[in-house]
Write a protein that holds these residues in place. Structure first.
Motif, PDB file in Angstrom:
ATOM      1  N   LEU A 169       0.695   9.236  12.761  1.00 35.36           N
ATOM      2  CA  LEU A 169       0.839   9.117  11.304  1.00 35.36           C
ATOM      3  C   LEU A 169       0.077   7.919  10.755  1.00 35.36           C
ATOM      4  O   LEU A 169      -0.548   7.999   9.699  1.00 35.36           O
ATOM      5  N   ALA A 170       0.161   6.786  11.466  1.00 36.05           N
ATOM      6  CA  ALA A 170      -0.445   5.550  10.968  1.00 36.05           C
ATOM      7  C   ALA A 170      -1.963   5.604  10.949  1.00 36.05           C
ATOM      8  O   ALA A 170      -2.611   4.744  10.341  1.00 36.05           O
ATOM      9  N   GLN A 171      -2.557   6.608  11.606  1.00 37.00           N
ATOM     10  CA  GLN A 171      -4.014   6.719  11.636  1.00 37.00           C
ATOM     11  C   GLN A 171      -4.562   7.705  10.600  1.00 37.00           C
ATOM     12  O   GLN A 171      -5.769   7.871  10.486  1.00 37.00           O
ATOM     13  N   LYS A 172      -3.679   8.352   9.856  1.00 42.19           N
ATOM     14  CA  LYS A 172      -4.146   9.286   8.842  1.00 42.19           C
ATOM     15  C   LYS A 172      -4.759   8.524   7.663  1.00 42.19           C
ATOM     16  O   LYS A 172      -4.283   7.441   7.304  1.00 42.19           O
ATOM     17  N   PRO A 173      -5.823   9.055   7.065  1.00 40.24           N
ATOM     18  CA  PRO A 173      -6.407   8.376   5.897  1.00 40.24           C
ATOM     19  C   PRO A 173      -5.411   8.327   4.741  1.00 40.24           C
ATOM     20  O   PRO A 173      -4.642   9.267   4.528  1.00 40.24           O
ATOM     21  N   VAL A 174      -5.428   7.222   4.008  1.00 45.17           N
ATOM     22  CA  VAL A 174      -4.446   6.992   2.943  1.00 45.17           C
ATOM     23  C   VAL A 174      -5.142   6.667   1.626  1.00 45.17           C
ATOM     24  O   VAL A 174      -6.093   5.881   1.585  1.00 45.17           O
ATOM     25  N   LEU A 175      -4.651   7.283   0.559  1.00 46.18           N
ATOM     26  CA  LEU A 175      -5.030   6.921  -0.806  1.00 46.18           C
ATOM     27  C   LEU A 175      -3.764   6.434  -1.494  1.00 46.18           C
ATOM     28  O   LEU A 175      -2.772   7.168  -1.573  1.00 46.18           O
ATOM     29  N   TYR A 176      -3.772   5.188  -1.953  1.00 44.30           N
ATOM     30  CA  TYR A 176      -2.596   4.645  -2.629  1.00 44.30           C
ATOM     31  C   TYR A 176      -2.611   5.062  -4.105  1.00 44.30           C
ATOM     32  O   TYR A 176      -3.628   4.931  -4.785  1.00 44.30           O
ATOM     33  N   VAL A 177      -1.473   5.566  -4.568  1.00 41.41           N
ATOM     34  CA  VAL A 177      -1.325   6.025  -5.951  1.00 41.41           C
ATOM     35  C   VAL A 177      -0.372   5.071  -6.646  1.00 41.41           C
ATOM     36  O   VAL A 177       0.840   5.070  -6.377  1.00 41.41           O
ATOM     37  N   LEU A 178      -0.897   4.221  -7.513  1.00 41.13           N
ATOM     38  CA  LEU A 178      -0.100   3.194  -8.178  1.00 41.13           C
ATOM     39  C   LEU A 178       0.458   3.765  -9.468  1.00 41.13           C
ATOM     40  O   LEU A 178      -0.267   4.011 -10.430  1.00 41.13           O
ATOM     41  N   ASN A 179       1.764   3.974  -9.487  1.00 45.71           N
ATOM     42  CA  ASN A 179       2.429   4.651 -10.602  1.00 45.71           C
ATOM     43  C   ASN A 179       2.963   3.638 -11.603  1.00 45.71           C
ATOM     44  O   ASN A 179       3.826   2.830 -11.280  1.00 45.71           O
ATOM     45  N   LYS A 180       2.426   3.683 -12.827  1.00 46.10           N
ATOM     46  CA  LYS A 180       2.867   2.773 -13.879  1.00 46.10           C
ATOM     47  C   LYS A 180       3.659   3.534 -14.935  1.00 46.10           C
ATOM     48  O   LYS A 180       3.795   4.759 -14.852  1.00 46.10           O
ATOM     49  N   GLU A 181       4.153   2.830 -15.935  1.00 46.70           N
ATOM     50  CA  GLU A 181       4.991   3.444 -16.970  1.00 46.70           C
ATOM     51  C   GLU A 181       4.471   3.038 -18.346  1.00 46.70           C
ATOM     52  O   GLU A 181       4.400   1.845 -18.664  1.00 46.70           O
ATOM     53  N   ALA A 182       4.096   4.030 -19.160  1.00 49.78           N
ATOM     54  CA  ALA A 182       3.570   3.759 -20.499  1.00 49.78           C
ATOM     55  C   ALA A 182       4.576   2.949 -21.315  1.00 49.78           C
ATOM     56  O   ALA A 182       5.746   3.317 -21.406  1.00 49.78           O
ATOM     57  N   GLY A 183       4.101   1.831 -21.863  1.00 46.49           N
ATOM     58  CA  GLY A 183       4.959   0.990 -22.678  1.00 46.49           C
ATOM     59  C   GLY A 183       5.959   0.181 -21.885  1.00 46.49           C
ATOM     60  O   GLY A 183       6.831  -0.487 -22.456  1.00 46.49           O
ATOM     61  N   GLY A 184       5.849   0.229 -20.572  1.00 46.08           N
ATOM     62  CA  GLY A 184       6.828  -0.441 -19.716  1.00 46.08           C
ATOM     63  C   GLY A 184       6.372  -1.800 -19.234  1.00 46.08           C
ATOM     64  O   GLY A 184       5.343  -2.337 -19.648  1.00 46.08           O
ATOM     65  N   HIS A 185       7.131  -2.335 -18.295  1.00 46.37           N
ATOM     66  CA  HIS A 185       6.896  -3.648 -17.725  1.00 46.37           C
ATOM     67  C   HIS A 185       6.023  -3.456 -16.484  1.00 46.37           C
ATOM     68  O   HIS A 185       6.509  -3.462 -15.348  1.00 46.37           O
ATOM     69  N   ASN A 186       4.716  -3.266 -16.704  1.00 48.66           N
ATOM     70  CA  ASN A 186       3.791  -2.933 -15.627  1.00 48.66           C
ATOM     71  C   ASN A 186       3.204  -4.184 -14.984  1.00 48.66           C
ATOM     72  O   ASN A 186       2.783  -5.112 -15.683  1.00 48.66           O
ATOM     73  N   LEU A 187       3.158  -4.177 -13.657  1.00 49.20           N
ATOM     74  CA  LEU A 187       2.754  -5.382 -12.933  1.00 49.20           C
ATOM     75  C   LEU A 187       1.294  -5.740 -13.157  1.00 49.20           C
ATOM     76  O   LEU A 187       0.927  -6.909 -13.093  1.00 49.20           O
ATOM     77  N   ASP A 188       0.432  -4.736 -13.425  1.00 53.35           N
ATOM     78  CA  ASP A 188      -0.981  -5.045 -13.649  1.00 53.35           C
ATOM     79  C   ASP A 188      -1.191  -5.724 -15.000  1.00 53.35           C
ATOM     80  O   ASP A 188      -2.245  -6.298 -15.246  1.00 53.35           O
ATOM     81  N   VAL A 211       3.653  10.793  -0.283  1.00 53.03           N
ATOM     82  CA  VAL A 211       4.615  10.012   0.485  1.00 53.03           C
ATOM     83  C   VAL A 211       5.002   8.758  -0.290  1.00 53.03           C
ATOM     84  O   VAL A 211       4.215   8.245  -1.089  1.00 53.03           O
ATOM     85  N   GLY A 212       6.207   8.258  -0.045  1.00 51.00           N
ATOM     86  CA  GLY A 212       6.621   7.002  -0.652  1.00 51.00           C
ATOM     87  C   GLY A 212       8.126   6.829  -0.576  1.00 51.00           C
ATOM     88  O   GLY A 212       8.843   7.672  -0.026  1.00 51.00           O
ATOM     89  N   LEU A 213       8.616   5.725  -1.113  1.00 52.63           N
ATOM     90  CA  LEU A 213      10.047   5.481  -1.194  1.00 52.63           C
ATOM     91  C   LEU A 213      10.685   6.449  -2.191  1.00 52.63           C
ATOM     92  O   LEU A 213       9.990   7.046  -3.016  1.00 52.63           O
ATOM     93  N   PRO A 214      12.001   6.624  -2.158  1.00 59.47           N
ATOM     94  CA  PRO A 214      12.651   7.450  -3.179  1.00 59.47           C
ATOM     95  C   PRO A 214      12.452   6.875  -4.580  1.00 59.47           C
ATOM     96  O   PRO A 214      12.368   5.657  -4.772  1.00 59.47           O
ATOM     97  N   ASN A 215      12.354   7.762  -5.556  1.00 56.98           N
ATOM     98  CA  ASN A 215      12.304   7.378  -6.975  1.00 56.98           C
ATOM     99  C   ASN A 215      11.098   6.545  -7.379  1.00 56.98           C
ATOM    100  O   ASN A 215      11.181   5.714  -8.278  1.00 56.98           O
ATOM    101  N   VAL A 216       9.964   6.768  -6.719  1.00 54.83           N
ATOM    102  CA  VAL A 216       8.738   6.087  -7.147  1.00 54.83           C
ATOM    103  C   VAL A 216       7.850   7.016  -7.976  1.00 54.83           C
ATOM    104  O   VAL A 216       6.806   6.605  -8.468  1.00 54.83           O
ATOM    105  N   GLY A 217       8.269   8.293  -8.115  1.00 52.64           N
ATOM    106  CA  GLY A 217       7.521   9.231  -8.952  1.00 52.64           C
ATOM    107  C   GLY A 217       6.794  10.318  -8.198  1.00 52.64           C
ATOM    108  O   GLY A 217       5.905  10.968  -8.754  1.00 52.64           O
ATOM    109  N   LYS A 218       7.157  10.558  -6.930  1.00 59.44           N
ATOM    110  CA  LYS A 218       6.430  11.536  -6.111  1.00 59.44           C
ATOM    111  C   LYS A 218       6.525  12.958  -6.665  1.00 59.44           C
ATOM    112  O   LYS A 218       5.515  13.641  -6.832  1.00 59.44           O
TER     113      LYS A 218
END
Length: 315
Positions: A146-165, A8-15
């Motif tokens: 839906l809000a009670q389902k267990p969630v695992l967040y998948v943080l999608n980064k970009e090799a060589g990119g402007h990554n927030l971490d 699940v996620g917003l459009p164009n986040v890499g799903k």
């Protein structure tokens, strides 16, 4: 046991890119919203070295790992709960899964379209969570919220990119504070690199990782994380014909675990002979483990542990 995780996620986040990397199954990937309308489903093997080691130990002709099902669900946008961007249809797909892998983009790249004005992972999480909660308010069936389902967040980064971490301009810090405060679980992954790796021969994958500076196998971490998120563990059966990992809910008793193999193992359960997988390997053979008293006889009340190797006896 068939349990599924919705991506699940917003459009164009890499799903869909992530789904391709997970399942080695091609689905439509496009740099625009709503490229995915109908959910794609893939069954993914759970990486587990114990299966390989037990199969080698028993000289098994076949090995069968545990598996978990991933469902690629189309991107959600603000107003989804009111039907914006086919939101009601997509949210209804989430009702059918047991847990959520929430993909969050953590890189800036003006060449990758975004439905938001800027990249702010915490704001994106809050937007999706709000839509899930609003959908729950409107639904008449309050037993699969839906809000009670267990969630695992998948943080999608970009090799060589402007990554927030790596940039550390406040957005990453706010995200980490949210995870710490809520106790939420997360994994970091480069979905694009992992998707590219799926086409490579095993010998070429390591050099590819070195080239892009992506050394951790994010896909394996995601699959294992999803398996744990669902509260699942594995026990094993092993022999000449086959070594297999069986999926059960954590806390299952021996008869309940036996039902994963055959219903007779639950309804006609007599006893189970149990040994930890590592203890069995160290003993060198089942006979040696038995001679050392390492194979235990357990009854109906025994709670199966992750990594148990079990032989069931039934009437």
């Amino acid at each position: 046991m068939s349990l599924s995780i919705g991506i699940v996620g917003l459009p164009n986040v890499g799903k869909s890119t992530l789904f391709n990397a997970l399942t080695k199954k091609s689905v439509l990937v496009a740099n625009y919203p709503f490229a995915t309308i109908d959910p794609s489903v893939g069954v993914v093997a759970v990486p587990d070295e114990r299966v390989d080691k037990l199969a080698a130990f028993s000289e098994s002709e076949k090995k069968v790992p545990a598996a978990v099902e991933f469902v690629d669900i189309a991107g959600l946008v603000k107003g989804a709960a009111e039907g914006e961007g086919l939101g009601n249809q997509f949210l209804s797909h989430i009702r059918e899964v047991d847990a959520i892998a929430h993909v969050v983009r953590i890189f800036d790249n003006p060449n990758v379209a975004s439905t938001q004005e800027g990249i702010d992972p915490l704001a994106d999480i809050e937007l999706i969570n709000t839509e899930l909660e609003l959908f729950d308010v409107e639904t008449k069936d309050k037993t699969r919220l839906l809000a009670q389902k267990p969630v695992l967040y998948v943080l999608n980064k970009e090799a060589g990119g402007h990554n927030l971490d790596e940039v550390r301009d406040g957005r990453w810090e706010r995200l980490m504070e949210f995870f710490e405060k809520t106790g939420a679980k997360y994994v970091v992954i480069d979905a694009h690199v992992e998707s590219e790796l799926r086409e490579l021969h095993a010998d070429d994958k390591q050099s590819f990782r070195q080239e892009y500076g992506v050394f951790d196998d994010g896909i394996n971490a995601l699959i294992r994380g999803g398996y744990d998120l669902l509260g699942l563990i594995s026990f094993f059966t092993t022999g000449k014909d086959e070594t297999r990992a069986w999926t059960i809910k954590k806390g299952s008793t021996a008869p309940k675990a036996g039902a994963a193999i055959h219903t007779d193992f639950e309804t006609k359960f007599i006893r189970a002979e149990v040994v930890n997988w590592q203890v069995l390997l160290e003993a060198g053979s089942r006979a040696a483990a038995r001679d050392k008293g390492q194979i235990r006889t357990e009854g109906k009340e025994y709670v199966v542990q992750d990594g148990d190797v079990i032989e069931f006896l039934h009437g």
